[in-house]
Design a protein around this motif. Structure first.
Motif, PDB file in Angstrom:
ATOM      1  N   ARG A 165       0.834  -1.207   0.000  1.00  0.00           N
ATOM      2  CA  ARG A 165       0.000   0.000   0.000  1.00  0.00           C
ATOM      3  C   ARG A 165       0.871   1.259   0.000  1.00  0.00           C
ATOM      4  O   ARG A 165       0.609   2.214  -0.730  1.00  0.00           O
ATOM      5  CB  ARG A 165      -0.925  -0.003   1.218  1.00  0.00           C
ATOM      6  CG  ARG A 165      -1.950   1.124   1.258  1.00  0.00           C
ATOM      7  CD  ARG A 165      -2.875   0.977   2.448  1.00  0.00           C
ATOM      8  NE  ARG A 165      -3.586  -0.281   2.405  1.00  0.00           N
ATOM      9  CZ  ARG A 165      -4.102  -0.889   3.480  1.00  0.00           C
ATOM     10  NH1 ARG A 165      -3.953  -0.350   4.670  1.00  0.00           N
ATOM     11  NH2 ARG A 165      -4.751  -2.025   3.343  1.00  0.00           N
ATOM     12  N   HIS A 166       1.900   1.253   0.824  1.00  0.00           N
ATOM     13  CA  HIS A 166       2.791   2.409   0.884  1.00  0.00           C
ATOM     14  C   HIS A 166       3.560   2.589  -0.425  1.00  0.00           C
ATOM     15  O   HIS A 166       3.920   3.708  -0.797  1.00  0.00           O
ATOM     16  CB  HIS A 166       3.769   2.258   2.056  1.00  0.00           C
ATOM     17  CG  HIS A 166       3.108   2.399   3.391  1.00  0.00           C
ATOM     18  ND1 HIS A 166       3.479   1.676   4.509  1.00  0.00           N
ATOM     19  CD2 HIS A 166       2.054   3.157   3.786  1.00  0.00           C
ATOM     20  CE1 HIS A 166       2.704   1.994   5.525  1.00  0.00           C
ATOM     21  NE2 HIS A 166       1.834   2.892   5.114  1.00  0.00           N
TER      22      HIS A 166
ATOM     23  N   ASP B 291       2.228   1.953  -3.231  1.00  0.00           N
ATOM     24  CA  ASP B 291       1.181   2.238  -4.213  1.00  0.00           C
ATOM     25  C   ASP B 291       1.152   1.176  -5.316  1.00  0.00           C
ATOM     26  O   ASP B 291       0.931   1.480  -6.483  1.00  0.00           O
ATOM     27  CB  ASP B 291       1.377   3.616  -4.837  1.00  0.00           C
ATOM     28  CG  ASP B 291       0.088   4.165  -5.438  1.00  0.00           C
ATOM     29  OD1 ASP B 291      -1.000   3.773  -4.972  1.00  0.00           O
ATOM     30  OD2 ASP B 291       0.162   4.966  -6.380  1.00  0.00           O
TER      31      ASP B 291
ATOM     32  N   LEU C  16      -0.864  -1.424  -6.703  1.00  0.00           N
ATOM     33  CA  LEU C  16      -2.245  -1.894  -6.688  1.00  0.00           C
ATOM     34  C   LEU C  16      -2.341  -3.382  -6.991  1.00  0.00           C
ATOM     35  O   LEU C  16      -3.116  -4.109  -6.358  1.00  0.00           O
ATOM     36  CB  LEU C  16      -3.082  -1.097  -7.687  1.00  0.00           C
ATOM     37  CG  LEU C  16      -4.576  -1.438  -7.749  1.00  0.00           C
ATOM     38  CD1 LEU C  16      -5.235  -1.253  -6.393  1.00  0.00           C
ATOM     39  CD2 LEU C  16      -5.271  -0.591  -8.807  1.00  0.00           C
TER      40      LEU C  16
ATOM     41  N   ARG D  64      -8.005   1.913  -6.218  1.00  0.00           N
ATOM     42  CA  ARG D  64      -7.225   1.815  -4.993  1.00  0.00           C
ATOM     43  C   ARG D  64      -8.108   1.847  -3.749  1.00  0.00           C
ATOM     44  O   ARG D  64      -7.746   1.336  -2.700  1.00  0.00           O
ATOM     45  CB  ARG D  64      -6.175   2.932  -4.946  1.00  0.00           C
ATOM     46  CG  ARG D  64      -4.975   2.626  -5.829  1.00  0.00           C
ATOM     47  CD  ARG D  64      -4.062   3.813  -6.070  1.00  0.00           C
ATOM     48  NE  ARG D  64      -2.860   3.391  -6.791  1.00  0.00           N
ATOM     49  CZ  ARG D  64      -2.826   3.116  -8.087  1.00  0.00           C
ATOM     50  NH1 ARG D  64      -3.938   3.224  -8.805  1.00  0.00           N
ATOM     51  NH2 ARG D  64      -1.708   2.726  -8.669  1.00  0.00           N
TER      52      ARG D  64
ATOM     53  N   GLY E  37      -7.939  -0.375  -0.243  1.00  0.00           N
ATOM     54  CA  GLY E  37      -7.336   0.530   0.718  1.00  0.00           C
ATOM     55  C   GLY E  37      -8.073   0.536   2.045  1.00  0.00           C
ATOM     56  O   GLY E  37      -9.006  -0.237   2.284  1.00  0.00           O
TER      57      GLY E  37
END
Length: 225
Positions: free
Chosen positions: A116-117, A119, A121, A165, A169
């Motif tokens: 996630r950090h 990015d 996906l 996202r 997320g």
């Protein structure tokens, strides 16, 4: 071809599908992919078969491969099936809960946070599916766990095609929250968390997005090392 090159191609293609660079229904000719990636058609075929196993690609006899194209109704049914099924396993998960189970889920959550950090996906979609598959296996009901696995893979495609996202997320709930509830053996709260989590994923999907049908593979992919 070395195994790591198979994985490199797999990662590039999965990322392109998830990020909507390869639209649903797009044909994936082996010869064009082989030329783009500078590998053999045999290598291409192995990667396409892996993607087909995970439901991202459909391979038809005498027609070749194309990016899978779930209908809006199918997409809704997949998520609805998960909403009905996965909360039912929570009680059995807690019955089988121990430090080993907690450790396996925590490891997936930690990697998920890193993705996630970063990015990433595609990695997030894969990891969230693996979390739910592992969670179902802890229940000890292998038949139900197999159903969850099939639905999780199909759900990954649904999110890749219709999601964003937001679908993987924190907007849909952090898996860490569920792990803490399970560790405290809060059955009803865990069931409610799962229902809200899956419903939020469904609400995050965009069924009105249109896709281009013509793609230049060389503009998306890079030849393998």
């Amino acid at each position: 071809m070395r195994k790591d090159r198979h994985h490199q191609m797999y990662q590039q293609m999965l990322k392109a599908i998830v990020e909507h660079q390869l639209p649903p229904g797009l044909r994936l000719p082996e010869d064009k992919l082989a030329a783009t990636f500078a590998i053999s058609r045999t290598g291409v075929r192995k990667v396409l078969q892996r993607l087909a196993l995970e439901k991202f690609v459909t391979i038809e006899p005498n027609k070749g491969a194309h990016v899978s194209e779930p209908s809006v109704e199918e997409a809704r049914q997949v998520i609805d099936s998960r909403i009905m099924l996965e909360p039912l396993l929570i009680g059995a998960v807690i019955d089988n809960w121990d430090e080993s189970a907690k450790s396996r889920l925590q490891q997936l959550i930690d990697i998920e946070h890193l993705a996630r950090h970063a990015d990433d996906l595609a990695e997030q979609i894969d990891l969230t599916a693996q979390f739910h598959i592992e969670l179902a296996s802890i229940s000890g009901n292998q038949v139900m766990a197999d159903f969850v696995q099939q639905l999780a893979y199909r759900s990954s495609l649904v999110v890749a095609v219709y999601g964003s996202r937001h679908s993987v997320g924190c907007d849909c709930g952090d898996h860490q929250e569920l792990l803490e509830l399970l560790d405290e053996r809060q059955v009803e709260s865990s069931i409610q968390w799962m229902k809200v989590h899956l419903q939020a994923i469904k609400q995050s999907l965009n069924f009105s997005e249109s896709h281009d049908s013509d793609v230049d593979f060389s503009s998306i992919f890079t030849p393998l090392d």
